[in-house]
Scaffold this active site. Structure first.
Site, PDB file in Angstrom:
ATOM      1  CG  HIS A 140      11.066  11.916   2.351  1.00  0.00           C
ATOM      2  ND1 HIS A 140      12.331  11.963   2.888  1.00  0.00           N
ATOM      3  CD2 HIS A 140      10.579  10.696   2.658  1.00  0.00           C
ATOM      4  CE1 HIS A 140      12.600  10.811   3.479  1.00  0.00           C
ATOM      5  NE2 HIS A 140      11.552  10.022   3.362  1.00  0.00           N
ATOM      6  CG  ASP A 187      20.388  22.956   5.961  1.00  0.00           C
ATOM      7  OD1 ASP A 187      19.259  23.228   5.498  1.00  0.00           O
ATOM      8  OD2 ASP A 187      21.348  23.754   5.961  1.00  0.00           O
ATOM      9  CE1 TYR A 204      13.507   3.787   7.190  1.00  0.00           C
ATOM     10  CE2 TYR A 204      15.545   4.594   6.204  1.00  0.00           C
ATOM     11  CZ  TYR A 204      14.328   3.946   6.091  1.00  0.00           C
ATOM     12  OH  TYR A 204      13.934   3.452   4.859  1.00  0.00           O
ATOM     13  CB  THR A 256      18.604   8.242  -4.369  1.00  0.00           C
ATOM     14  OG1 THR A 256      18.855   9.549  -3.908  1.00  0.00           O
ATOM     15  CG2 THR A 256      17.660   8.305  -5.575  1.00  0.00           C
ATOM     16  CB  SER A 313      16.894   4.793   2.774  1.00  0.00           C
ATOM     17  OG  SER A 313      17.438   6.068   2.972  1.00  0.00           O
ATOM     18  CB  SER A 314      20.874   7.102  -0.149  1.00  0.00           C
ATOM     19  OG  SER A 314      19.955   8.147   0.068  1.00  0.00           O
ATOM     20  CB  CYS A 315      19.619   7.955   5.322  1.00  0.00           C
ATOM     21  SG  CYS A 315      18.577   6.676   6.005  1.00  0.00           S
ATOM     22  CE  LYS A 349      14.496   0.249   5.814  1.00  0.00           C
ATOM     23  NZ  LYS A 349      13.686  -0.834   5.209  1.00  0.00           N
ATOM     24  CB  VAL A 369       8.597   1.519  -2.357  1.00  0.00           C
ATOM     25  CG1 VAL A 369       9.472   0.417  -2.926  1.00  0.00           C
ATOM     26  CG2 VAL A 369       9.389   2.819  -2.220  1.00  0.00           C
ATOM     27  NE  ARG A 402      -4.378  -1.183   1.948  1.00  0.00           N
ATOM     28  CZ  ARG A 402      -5.290  -1.406   2.906  1.00  0.00           C
ATOM     29  NH1 ARG A 402      -4.979  -1.206   4.162  1.00  0.00           N
ATOM     30  NH2 ARG A 402      -6.484  -1.834   2.581  1.00  0.00           N
ATOM     31  CD1 TRP A 421      10.166  23.696   6.581  1.00  0.00           C
ATOM     32  CD2 TRP A 421      10.649  21.559   7.062  1.00  0.00           C
ATOM     33  NE1 TRP A 421       9.030  23.099   7.080  1.00  0.00           N
ATOM     34  CE2 TRP A 421       9.291  21.803   7.378  1.00  0.00           C
ATOM     35  CE3 TRP A 421      11.177  20.287   7.288  1.00  0.00           C
ATOM     36  CZ2 TRP A 421       8.460  20.808   7.901  1.00  0.00           C
ATOM     37  CZ3 TRP A 421      10.350  19.301   7.806  1.00  0.00           C
ATOM     38  CH2 TRP A 421       9.014  19.557   8.110  1.00  0.00           C
TER      39      TRP A 421
HETATM   40  P1  GDP Z   1      16.367  13.792   4.240  1.00  0.00           P
HETATM   41  O1  GDP Z   1      16.719  13.623   2.797  1.00  0.00           O
HETATM   42  O2  GDP Z   1      16.449  12.546   5.036  1.00  0.00           O
HETATM   43  O3  GDP Z   1      17.148  14.915   4.872  1.00  0.00           O
HETATM   44  O4  GDP Z   1      14.809  14.136   4.345  1.00  0.00           O
HETATM   45  P2  GDP Z   1      13.808  15.232   3.716  1.00  0.00           P
HETATM   46  O5  GDP Z   1      13.421  14.843   2.347  1.00  0.00           O
HETATM   47  O6  GDP Z   1      12.696  15.361   4.725  1.00  0.00           O
HETATM   48  O7  GDP Z   1      14.596  16.627   3.698  1.00  0.00           O
HETATM   49  C1  GDP Z   1      15.548  16.931   2.744  1.00  0.00           C
HETATM   50  C2  GDP Z   1      15.957  18.394   2.839  1.00  0.00           C
HETATM   51  O8  GDP Z   1      14.872  19.214   2.401  1.00  0.00           O
HETATM   52  C3  GDP Z   1      16.325  18.880   4.238  1.00  0.00           C
HETATM   53  O9  GDP Z   1      17.432  19.762   4.101  1.00  0.00           O
HETATM   54  C4  GDP Z   1      15.069  19.643   4.659  1.00  0.00           C
HETATM   55  O10 GDP Z   1      15.315  20.637   5.647  1.00  0.00           O
HETATM   56  C5  GDP Z   1      14.673  20.263   3.330  1.00  0.00           C
HETATM   57  N1  GDP Z   1      13.279  20.744   3.270  1.00  0.00           N
HETATM   58  C6  GDP Z   1      12.905  21.962   2.798  1.00  0.00           C
HETATM   59  N2  GDP Z   1      11.586  22.130   2.914  1.00  0.00           N
HETATM   60  C7  GDP Z   1      11.093  20.979   3.437  1.00  0.00           C
HETATM   61  C8  GDP Z   1       9.771  20.547   3.775  1.00  0.00           C
HETATM   62  O11 GDP Z   1       8.786  21.268   3.637  1.00  0.00           O
HETATM   63  N3  GDP Z   1       9.649  19.274   4.263  1.00  0.00           N
HETATM   64  C9  GDP Z   1      10.731  18.439   4.414  1.00  0.00           C
HETATM   65  N4  GDP Z   1      10.538  17.194   4.878  1.00  0.00           N
HETATM   66  N5  GDP Z   1      11.993  18.844   4.132  1.00  0.00           N
HETATM   67  C10 GDP Z   1      12.173  20.084   3.643  1.00  0.00           C
END
Ligand code: GDP
Length: 319
Positions: free
Chosen positions: A183, A273, A140, A168, A111-113, A144, A19, A16, A206
């Site tokens: 995300h 960030d 997380y 990714t 995940s790439s993290c 993984k 992915v 559901r 953000w």
């Molecule tokens: P990450 O790839 O694990 O860091 O996860 P995210 O996809 O949540 O965030 C990626 C980057 O996008 C980070 O630097 C966040 O601060 C930035 N970002 C900017 N605006 C947003 C938003 O509205 N939501 C999220 N989740 N991230 C944001």
């Protein structure tokens, strides 16, 4: 090379989700006719006894493990215990249960993290466990990494062929658009759409906008998963990405073009960030005969069209 027969039972755990649902689509498109799925109500993946019983009954020829607790930077950073224990529990139940049931082959998705925060870019598979992780998603990532090591260990101790693929950042149909847990890409699509609909002039992004991220359309990932299954891949960890990244500011601009919103970007420095950059080295999967086919601009249009919150305004070409 072992090939999975087109009528063999293939279980997609997490069907559901974004992915899992894409893998189900890709299997159907490739003519696999015996795809098994279970809703959470039918089979709770946190329940070890139930999972083991079901796998022993069904004995799938192949398992795609797309079930996981996932989320964006804020959810990962705050629901830390849930991310660690739920993911450990789900993957332990499925991987050990598969082994107990005599399932010889599966694909575990991560995940790439999982890679060190300061890994050399683009990130090669062999940089795993060479340095400290990014703090915001460490629970997380630890889960993984444990899953990868579990697969590797069953392979070495018991001769299983459990493969692991690390995608990714993904996006596409059935994404999570809840702004608190999503995300960045789905969050920005929704925020830009709503700002446009309300006649607002600002898009709040953000962090600083400077981190770089790589984005893969989820149907491309699903193609990669089916390709790995169909070609009998049972080798080491493999990255799945498109091989290109961009800054969060550039992503916000691309999203605004897709939505047709021409307001101003405002950065919210109170939000983290995260990792400065995580571009995957995709030479291993490319050597296996797969590469991404959906460019970001096209993927954004498709994701926006499939988003639950709106029927899209037409994209503005050339902006
Ligand atoms: P990450 O790839 O694990 O860091 O996860 P995210 O996809 O949540 O965030 C990626 C980057 O996008 C980070 O630097 C966040 O601060 C930035 N970002 C900017 N605006 C947003 C938003 O509205 N939501 C999220 N989740 N991230 C944001």
């Amino acid at each position: 090379m072992t090939v999975i027969a087109h009528d063999a039972p293939i279980y997609v755990a997490g069907h559901r989700g974004m992915v899992g649902s894409a893998i189900v689509r890709a299997l159907a498109a490739r003519g696999y006719t015996n795809v098994l799925t279970r809703t959470r109500e039918q089979l709770d993946l946190l329940d070890q006894a139930a999972v083991h019983r079901w796998l022993a009954d069904v004995r799938p020829a192949y398992l795609h493990i797309a079930a996981a607790k996932v989320g964006g930077i804020q959810a990962n950073n705050t629901e830390r215990a849930d991310f660690l224990w739920q993911n450990l529990q789900i993957q332990n139940n499925l991987i050990h249960g598969a082994h107990e049931a005599g399932v010889q082959r599966l694909l575990f998705l991560g995940s790439s993290c999982i890679y060190p925060r300061d890994a050399a870019q683009p990130i090669r598979e062999d940089s795993l466990l060479t340095g400290p992780l990014e703090a915001t998603n460490e629970p997380y990532a630890i889960a993984k990494i444990a899953g990868i090591k579990l697969c590797e260990s069953y392979n070495r101790q018991h001769g299983r062929q459990y493969a692991c693929a690390m995608p990714t950042n993904l996006y596409g149909p059935n994404d999570n658009y809840d702004l608190a847990t999503s995300h960045v890409l789905p969050a920005l699509l929704r925020k830009a759409h709503e700002a446009q609909a309300r006649g607002e002039r600002e898009l709040v992004v953000w962090g600083s906008g400077t981190p770089r991220r790589e984005f893969l359309y989820v149907d491309d990932l699903a193609e990669a998963c089916v390709h790995l299954m169909a070609t009998g891949y049972d080798g080491p960890l493999v990255n799945v990405g498109c091989g290109e990244d961009l800054t969060i500011r550039e992503l916000a601009e691309a999203v605004m073009r897709t939505v047709g919103f021409d307001g101003r970007i405002v950065f919210d420095a109170s939000k983290p960030d995260g990792t400065p950059r995580k571009l995957l080295d995709v030479s291993r999967i490319q050597a296996l005969g797969w590469r991404a086919t959906t460019p970001l601009g096209e993927g954004l249009v498709r994701a926006y069209a499939a988003a639950p919150f709106a029927s899209p305004a037409p994209a503005v070409p050339g902006r």
